[in-house]
Design a protein around this motif. Structure first.
Motif, PDB file in Angstrom:
ATOM      1  N   ARG A   1      20.304  25.651 -12.777  1.00  0.00           N
ATOM      2  CA  ARG A   1      19.704  26.758 -12.314  1.00  0.00           C
ATOM      3  C   ARG A   1      20.394  27.839 -12.946  1.00  0.00           C
ATOM      4  N   GLU A   2      21.414  27.970 -13.126  1.00  0.00           N
ATOM      5  CA  GLU A   2      22.258  29.289 -13.472  1.00  0.00           C
ATOM      6  C   GLU A   2      22.053  29.252 -15.110  1.00  0.00           C
ATOM      7  N   TYR A   3      21.761  28.356 -15.831  1.00  0.00           N
ATOM      8  CA  TYR A   3      21.448  28.399 -17.133  1.00  0.00           C
ATOM      9  C   TYR A   3      20.248  28.662 -17.324  1.00  0.00           C
ATOM     10  N   LEU A   4      19.033  28.100 -16.693  1.00  0.00           N
ATOM     11  CA  LEU A   4      17.614  28.554 -16.712  1.00  0.00           C
ATOM     12  C   LEU A   4      17.439  30.053 -16.528  1.00  0.00           C
ATOM     13  N   GLU A   5      18.165  30.650 -15.289  1.00  0.00           N
ATOM     14  CA  GLU A   5      18.023  32.005 -14.923  1.00  0.00           C
ATOM     15  C   GLU A   5      18.767  33.015 -16.038  1.00  0.00           C
ATOM     16  N   LYS A   6      19.734  32.441 -16.409  1.00  0.00           N
ATOM     17  CA  LYS A   6      20.434  33.379 -17.634  1.00  0.00           C
ATOM     18  C   LYS A   6      19.581  33.212 -18.742  1.00  0.00           C
ATOM     19  N   ASN A   7      18.896  32.290 -19.121  1.00  0.00           N
ATOM     20  CA  ASN A   7      18.106  32.166 -20.491  1.00  0.00           C
ATOM     21  C   ASN A   7      16.565  32.518 -20.246  1.00  0.00           C
ATOM     22  N   LYS A   8      16.254  32.769 -19.099  1.00  0.00           N
ATOM     23  CA  LYS A   8      14.845  33.460 -18.611  1.00  0.00           C
ATOM     24  C   LYS A   8      13.655  32.358 -18.738  1.00  0.00           C
ATOM     25  N   PHE A   9      14.134  31.251 -18.212  1.00  0.00           N
ATOM     26  CA  PHE A   9      13.051  30.343 -18.038  1.00  0.00           C
ATOM     27  C   PHE A   9      12.311  30.470 -16.871  1.00  0.00           C
TER      28      PHE A   9
ATOM     29  N   PRO B   1       0.885  -1.017   0.015  1.00  0.00           N
ATOM     30  CA  PRO B   1       0.090   0.168  -0.048  1.00  0.00           C
ATOM     31  C   PRO B   1       1.034   1.238   0.273  1.00  0.00           C
ATOM     32  N   ARG B   2       2.042   1.209   0.106  1.00  0.00           N
ATOM     33  CA  ARG B   2       2.989   2.313   0.324  1.00  0.00           C
ATOM     34  C   ARG B   2       3.112   2.943  -1.394  1.00  0.00           C
ATOM     35  N   ILE B   3       2.792   2.015  -2.271  1.00  0.00           N
ATOM     36  CA  ILE B   3       3.130   2.509  -3.614  1.00  0.00           C
ATOM     37  C   ILE B   3       1.813   3.154  -4.309  1.00  0.00           C
ATOM     38  N   THR B   4       2.334   4.158  -5.076  1.00  0.00           N
ATOM     39  CA  THR B   4       1.113   5.088  -5.572  1.00  0.00           C
ATOM     40  C   THR B   4       1.445   4.761  -7.166  1.00  0.00           C
ATOM     41  N   LEU B   5       0.374   4.678  -7.878  1.00  0.00           N
ATOM     42  CA  LEU B   5       0.537   4.788  -9.433  1.00  0.00           C
ATOM     43  C   LEU B   5       0.275   5.939  -9.895  1.00  0.00           C
ATOM     44  N   ILE B   6       0.607   6.573 -10.620  1.00  0.00           N
ATOM     45  CA  ILE B   6       0.717   7.976 -11.065  1.00  0.00           C
ATOM     46  C   ILE B   6       0.679   7.970 -12.723  1.00  0.00           C
ATOM     47  N   GLU B   7      -0.290   8.438 -13.184  1.00  0.00           N
ATOM     48  CA  GLU B   7      -0.169   9.032 -14.596  1.00  0.00           C
ATOM     49  C   GLU B   7       0.366  10.328 -14.966  1.00  0.00           C
ATOM     50  N   ASN B   8       1.665  10.429 -15.439  1.00  0.00           N
ATOM     51  CA  ASN B   8       2.474  11.402 -15.820  1.00  0.00           C
ATOM     52  C   ASN B   8       2.083  11.821 -16.963  1.00  0.00           C
ATOM     53  N   THR B   9       1.482  13.098 -17.130  1.00  0.00           N
ATOM     54  CA  THR B   9       1.109  13.632 -18.423  1.00  0.00           C
ATOM     55  C   THR B   9       2.305  14.186 -19.270  1.00  0.00           C
ATOM     56  N   GLN B  10       2.130  14.873 -20.356  1.00  0.00           N
ATOM     57  CA  GLN B  10       3.183  15.388 -21.073  1.00  0.00           C
ATOM     58  C   GLN B  10       3.889  16.595 -20.279  1.00  0.00           C
ATOM     59  N   VAL B  11       5.177  16.803 -20.329  1.00  0.00           N
ATOM     60  CA  VAL B  11       5.867  17.692 -19.510  1.00  0.00           C
ATOM     61  C   VAL B  11       7.099  18.070 -20.144  1.00  0.00           C
ATOM     62  N   ASN B  12       7.431  19.460 -20.056  1.00  0.00           N
ATOM     63  CA  ASN B  12       8.702  19.789 -20.477  1.00  0.00           C
ATOM     64  C   ASN B  12       9.825  19.922 -19.519  1.00  0.00           C
ATOM     65  N   LEU B  13      10.825  19.473 -19.471  1.00  0.00           N
ATOM     66  CA  LEU B  13      11.748  19.416 -18.508  1.00  0.00           C
ATOM     67  C   LEU B  13      13.132  19.716 -19.076  1.00  0.00           C
ATOM     68  N   ALA B  14      13.954  20.801 -18.225  1.00  0.00           N
ATOM     69  CA  ALA B  14      15.340  21.016 -18.598  1.00  0.00           C
ATOM     70  C   ALA B  14      16.158  19.882 -17.717  1.00  0.00           C
TER      71      ALA B  14
ATOM     72  N   GLU C   1      11.222  20.846 -13.998  1.00  0.00           N
ATOM     73  CA  GLU C   1      10.160  21.135 -14.842  1.00  0.00           C
ATOM     74  C   GLU C   1      10.063  22.850 -15.380  1.00  0.00           C
ATOM     75  N   ILE C   2       9.984  22.743 -16.395  1.00  0.00           N
ATOM     76  CA  ILE C   2       9.794  24.261 -17.215  1.00  0.00           C
ATOM     77  C   ILE C   2       8.408  24.400 -17.373  1.00  0.00           C
ATOM     78  N   LYS C   3       8.005  25.822 -17.180  1.00  0.00           N
ATOM     79  CA  LYS C   3       6.573  26.433 -17.124  1.00  0.00           C
ATOM     80  C   LYS C   3       6.583  27.289 -18.362  1.00  0.00           C
ATOM     81  N   GLY C   4       7.719  27.894 -18.645  1.00  0.00           N
ATOM     82  CA  GLY C   4       7.730  28.683 -19.899  1.00  0.00           C
ATOM     83  C   GLY C   4       8.801  29.701 -20.031  1.00  0.00           C
ATOM     84  N   LYS C   5       8.903  31.037 -20.755  1.00  0.00           N
ATOM     85  CA  LYS C   5       9.863  31.875 -20.691  1.00  0.00           C
ATOM     86  C   LYS C   5       9.342  33.054 -19.914  1.00  0.00           C
ATOM     87  N   LYS C   6      10.181  33.929 -19.071  1.00  0.00           N
ATOM     88  CA  LYS C   6       9.846  34.860 -18.516  1.00  0.00           C
ATOM     89  C   LYS C   6       9.638  36.164 -19.395  1.00  0.00           C
TER      90      LYS C   6
END
Length: 191
Positions: free
Chosen positions: A150-158, A116-129, A186-191
């Motif tokens: 993190r530095e790359y994502l900040e520099k590139n305004k993600f 019962p400690r195991i949970t099944l999850i339906e992972n939807t389409q997602v964009n990841l860095a 997980e990426i949400k978009g650009k700033k």
């Protein structure tokens, strides 16, 4: 000396041939050095939350999840091991560890876990860095690559969710220089 070379090449061969397991499907949207922006497809995962330091919690979770894919489920179905094994920090000093099911399996195909400690999850389409690196999955190595990403994502305004996921692709016996490890956000978009 000949024996040492034989053992080295045997381990190398075994490590390479065991890397041929199914991986969570994705396509690369953008690449810069070791960093990729990826689009991941829908997939089902089995997840368990365990407590303690990262290594102990991951080891405990791995055993629980491995028993599930070896047939400790309501259908006694053995499910193929896939890569990566993913983990991320959870509330209250816990760690969530996930095994991804083969891509062809939908939620209705995955048997119910006996544990019962195991949970099944339906992972939807997602964009990841993702940043990919070899070596040990030590806290130092993870922190160093987490910082780079993190530095790359900040520099590139993600815009991203600031909760890293660690992904590990290889068995413990694989030599460190052949290991594939990743840190992902997980990426949400650009700033």
């Amino acid at each position: 000396m000949k024996y040492s070379l034989f053992v080295f090449f045997a381990l190398l061969w075994f490590s390479i041939t065991t890397m041929a397991i199914e991986q969570r499907p994705y396509s690369v949207i953008q690449k810069e050095g070791a960093i990729e922006i990826r689009s991941y497809q829908r997939v089902v995962s089995a997840e368990v939350v365990t407590f303690g330091n990262r290594n102990e919690a991951a080891s405990d979770a791995f055993r629980i999840l491995f028993r599930f894919i070896q047939g400790r489920n309501d259908d006694q179905l053995s499910i193929a091991m896939t890569a990566p094994v993913a983990q991320n920090k959870h509330d209250n000093n816990g760690w969530a560890v996930r095994f991804y099911m083969p891509a062809a399996m939908s939620m209705s195909d995955v048997p119910t876990p006996e544990d019962p400690r195991i949970t099944l999850i339906e992972n939807t389409q997602v964009n990841l860095a993702a940043i990919r690196f070899s070596g040990f999955n030590s806290a130092k190595n993870l922190a160093k690559n987490e910082k780079k990403l993190r530095e790359y994502l900040e520099k590139n305004k993600f815009e991203y969710i600031d909760q890293p996921t660690y992904a590990f692709y290889n068995a413990p016996y694989v030599p460190p220089f052949l290991k594939r490890n990743e840190v992902l956000f997980e990426i949400k978009g650009k700033k």
